[in-house]
Design a protein around this motif. Structure first.
Motif, PDB file in Angstrom:
ATOM      1  N   GLY A  28      12.675  -5.860 -20.315  1.00 14.98           N
ATOM      2  CA  GLY A  28      13.508  -7.048 -20.427  1.00 14.98           C
ATOM      3  C   GLY A  28      13.496  -7.698 -21.797  1.00 14.98           C
ATOM      4  O   GLY A  28      13.855  -8.859 -21.945  1.00 14.98           O
ATOM      5  N   LYS A  29      13.089  -6.971 -22.791  1.00 21.94           N
ATOM      6  CA  LYS A  29      13.050  -7.487 -24.164  1.00 21.94           C
ATOM      7  C   LYS A  29      13.990  -6.676 -25.045  1.00 21.94           C
ATOM      8  O   LYS A  29      14.131  -5.476 -24.878  1.00 21.94           O
ATOM      9  CB  LYS A  29      11.634  -7.374 -24.743  1.00 21.94           C
ATOM     10  CG  LYS A  29      10.620  -8.230 -24.067  1.00 21.94           C
ATOM     11  CD  LYS A  29      10.795  -9.647 -24.506  1.00 21.94           C
ATOM     12  CE  LYS A  29       9.676 -10.519 -23.976  1.00 21.94           C
ATOM     13  NZ  LYS A  29       9.875 -11.889 -24.327  1.00 21.94           N
ATOM     14  N   GLN A  88       2.113  -5.362 -20.387  1.00 26.67           N
ATOM     15  CA  GLN A  88       2.733  -6.541 -19.779  1.00 26.67           C
ATOM     16  C   GLN A  88       1.996  -7.812 -20.177  1.00 26.67           C
ATOM     17  O   GLN A  88       2.610  -8.853 -20.344  1.00 26.67           O
ATOM     18  CB  GLN A  88       2.744  -6.374 -18.254  1.00 26.67           C
ATOM     19  CG  GLN A  88       3.676  -7.310 -17.552  1.00 26.67           C
ATOM     20  CD  GLN A  88       5.122  -7.090 -17.917  1.00 26.67           C
ATOM     21  OE1 GLN A  88       5.594  -5.969 -18.025  1.00 26.67           O
ATOM     22  NE2 GLN A  88       5.840  -8.167 -18.111  1.00 26.67           N
ATOM     23  N   ASP A  92       5.519 -12.479 -23.069  1.00 25.23           N
ATOM     24  CA  ASP A  92       5.506 -13.891 -22.700  1.00 25.23           C
ATOM     25  C   ASP A  92       5.494 -14.091 -21.187  1.00 25.23           C
ATOM     26  O   ASP A  92       4.798 -14.958 -20.680  1.00 25.23           O
ATOM     27  CB  ASP A  92       6.733 -14.608 -23.287  1.00 25.23           C
ATOM     28  CG  ASP A  92       6.722 -14.619 -24.800  1.00 25.23           C
ATOM     29  OD1 ASP A  92       5.617 -14.525 -25.380  1.00 25.23           O
ATOM     30  OD2 ASP A  92       7.806 -14.700 -25.398  1.00 25.23           O
ATOM     31  N   VAL A  93       6.275 -13.300 -20.485  1.00 25.24           N
ATOM     32  CA  VAL A  93       6.411 -13.491 -19.041  1.00 25.24           C
ATOM     33  C   VAL A  93       5.163 -13.043 -18.294  1.00 25.24           C
ATOM     34  O   VAL A  93       4.826 -13.600 -17.262  1.00 25.24           O
ATOM     35  CB  VAL A  93       7.679 -12.783 -18.506  1.00 25.24           C
ATOM     36  CG1 VAL A  93       7.519 -11.278 -18.544  1.00 25.24           C
ATOM     37  CG2 VAL A  93       8.003 -13.242 -17.107  1.00 25.24           C
ATOM     38  N   GLY A  96       3.864 -13.484 -14.311  1.00 27.89           N
ATOM     39  CA  GLY A  96       4.458 -14.624 -13.628  1.00 27.89           C
ATOM     40  C   GLY A  96       5.777 -14.294 -12.960  1.00 27.89           C
ATOM     41  O   GLY A  96       6.225 -15.019 -12.078  1.00 27.89           O
ATOM     42  N   ASP A  97       6.399 -13.216 -13.370  1.00 31.82           N
ATOM     43  CA  ASP A  97       7.686 -12.814 -12.817  1.00 31.82           C
ATOM     44  C   ASP A  97       7.468 -12.006 -11.540  1.00 31.82           C
ATOM     45  O   ASP A  97       6.674 -11.059 -11.517  1.00 31.82           O
ATOM     46  CB  ASP A  97       8.445 -11.971 -13.853  1.00 31.82           C
ATOM     47  CG  ASP A  97       9.806 -11.564 -13.366  1.00 31.82           C
ATOM     48  OD1 ASP A  97      10.576 -12.453 -12.943  1.00 31.82           O
ATOM     49  OD2 ASP A  97      10.104 -10.351 -13.393  1.00 31.82           O
ATOM     50  N   LEU A  98       8.160 -12.359 -10.470  1.00 29.60           N
ATOM     51  CA  LEU A  98       8.026 -11.664  -9.200  1.00 29.60           C
ATOM     52  C   LEU A  98       8.433 -10.199  -9.318  1.00 29.60           C
ATOM     53  O   LEU A  98       7.828  -9.320  -8.700  1.00 29.60           O
ATOM     54  CB  LEU A  98       8.852 -12.361  -8.117  1.00 29.60           C
ATOM     55  CG  LEU A  98       8.766 -11.745  -6.717  1.00 29.60           C
ATOM     56  CD1 LEU A  98       7.325 -11.766  -6.211  1.00 29.60           C
ATOM     57  CD2 LEU A  98       9.686 -12.479  -5.767  1.00 29.60           C
ATOM     58  N   GLY A  99       9.440  -9.910 -10.132  1.00 28.45           N
ATOM     59  CA  GLY A  99       9.874  -8.528 -10.319  1.00 28.45           C
ATOM     60  C   GLY A  99       8.781  -7.651 -10.915  1.00 28.45           C
ATOM     61  O   GLY A  99       8.615  -6.492 -10.534  1.00 28.45           O
ATOM     62  N   VAL A 100       8.016  -8.205 -11.843  1.00 31.55           N
ATOM     63  CA  VAL A 100       6.902  -7.469 -12.449  1.00 31.55           C
ATOM     64  C   VAL A 100       5.829  -7.211 -11.397  1.00 31.55           C
ATOM     65  O   VAL A 100       5.270  -6.111 -11.314  1.00 31.55           O
ATOM     66  CB  VAL A 100       6.320  -8.241 -13.651  1.00 31.55           C
ATOM     67  CG1 VAL A 100       5.057  -7.577 -14.164  1.00 31.55           C
ATOM     68  CG2 VAL A 100       7.360  -8.357 -14.759  1.00 31.55           C
ATOM     69  N   GLN A 101       5.550  -8.196 -10.574  1.00 30.33           N
ATOM     70  CA  GLN A 101       4.553  -8.027  -9.517  1.00 30.33           C
ATOM     71  C   GLN A 101       4.988  -6.973  -8.504  1.00 30.33           C
ATOM     72  O   GLN A 101       4.189  -6.129  -8.087  1.00 30.33           O
ATOM     73  CB  GLN A 101       4.303  -9.356  -8.809  1.00 30.33           C
ATOM     74  CG  GLN A 101       3.685 -10.407  -9.694  1.00 30.33           C
ATOM     75  CD  GLN A 101       3.625 -11.758  -9.021  1.00 30.33           C
ATOM     76  OE1 GLN A 101       3.706 -11.859  -7.800  1.00 30.33           O
ATOM     77  NE2 GLN A 101       3.480 -12.810  -9.822  1.00 30.33           N
ATOM     78  N   ASN A 103       7.063  -4.516  -9.054  1.00 30.56           N
ATOM     79  CA  ASN A 103       7.001  -3.244  -9.771  1.00 30.56           C
ATOM     80  C   ASN A 103       5.574  -2.697  -9.770  1.00 30.56           C
ATOM     81  O   ASN A 103       5.333  -1.521  -9.461  1.00 30.56           O
ATOM     82  CB  ASN A 103       7.500  -3.449 -11.201  1.00 30.56           C
ATOM     83  CG  ASN A 103       7.655  -2.163 -11.967  1.00 30.56           C
ATOM     84  OD1 ASN A 103       7.584  -1.072 -11.440  1.00 30.56           O
ATOM     85  ND2 ASN A 103       7.866  -2.304 -13.255  1.00 30.56           N
TER      86      ASN A 103
END
Length: 131
Positions: A28-29, A88, A92-93, A96-101, A103
């Motif tokens: 996402g960067k 990760q 910055d994220v 904290g992002d649900l999508g990362v969790q 994944n």
């Protein structure tokens, strides 16, 4: 025809493709993050994709060595989680992002499931009887 063999092959292939989500290109960067952790995450993710694709093909063609490739791919998948976590943490994220969790847990639990199905006698026998 939708047989158990075809569904297992399709499941292995589709699960393998989800490892693309662990690459730097999907972080996402813009531009994608770089560094040792992301390079290692990319390499291991691509190896997992290729490994699960080969395992799926071997199940489909009824080759006996599909289990070995599935186990190796599952191990690579679990190892790929480590540099993904390290990479990760640099962003910055973070987590904290649900999508990362999602994944992260998808790949941990999915790889563990593949290993369990191949290595544990009860699920292994159940799958083998239906292939």
């Amino acid at each position: 025809m939708w047989t158990v063999r075809n569904l297992v092959a399709l499941g292995l292939f589709l699960f393998g493709t989800t490892f693309l989500w662990m690459t730097a290109a999907m972080a996402g960067k813009t531009p994608p993050p770089s560094g040792t952790a992301w390079t290692l995450a990319n390499v291991l993710a691509y190896v997992a994709v290729v490994g699960f694709t080969i395992a799926a093909w071997a199940v489909f063609k009824q080759y006996s060595w599909w289990e070995t490739v599935a186990v190796l791919s599952g191990i690579v998948g679990l190892v790929a989680v480590v540099p993904f976590i390290a990479g990760q943490r640099q962003l910055d994220v973070g987590f904290g992002d649900l999508g990362v969790q999602i994944n992260l847990w998808t790949h941990i639990l999915g790889s563990a499931t593949v290993l369990a199905v191949v290595l544990l006698p009860v699920p292994h026998d159940w799958v083998i009887r239906r292939l």
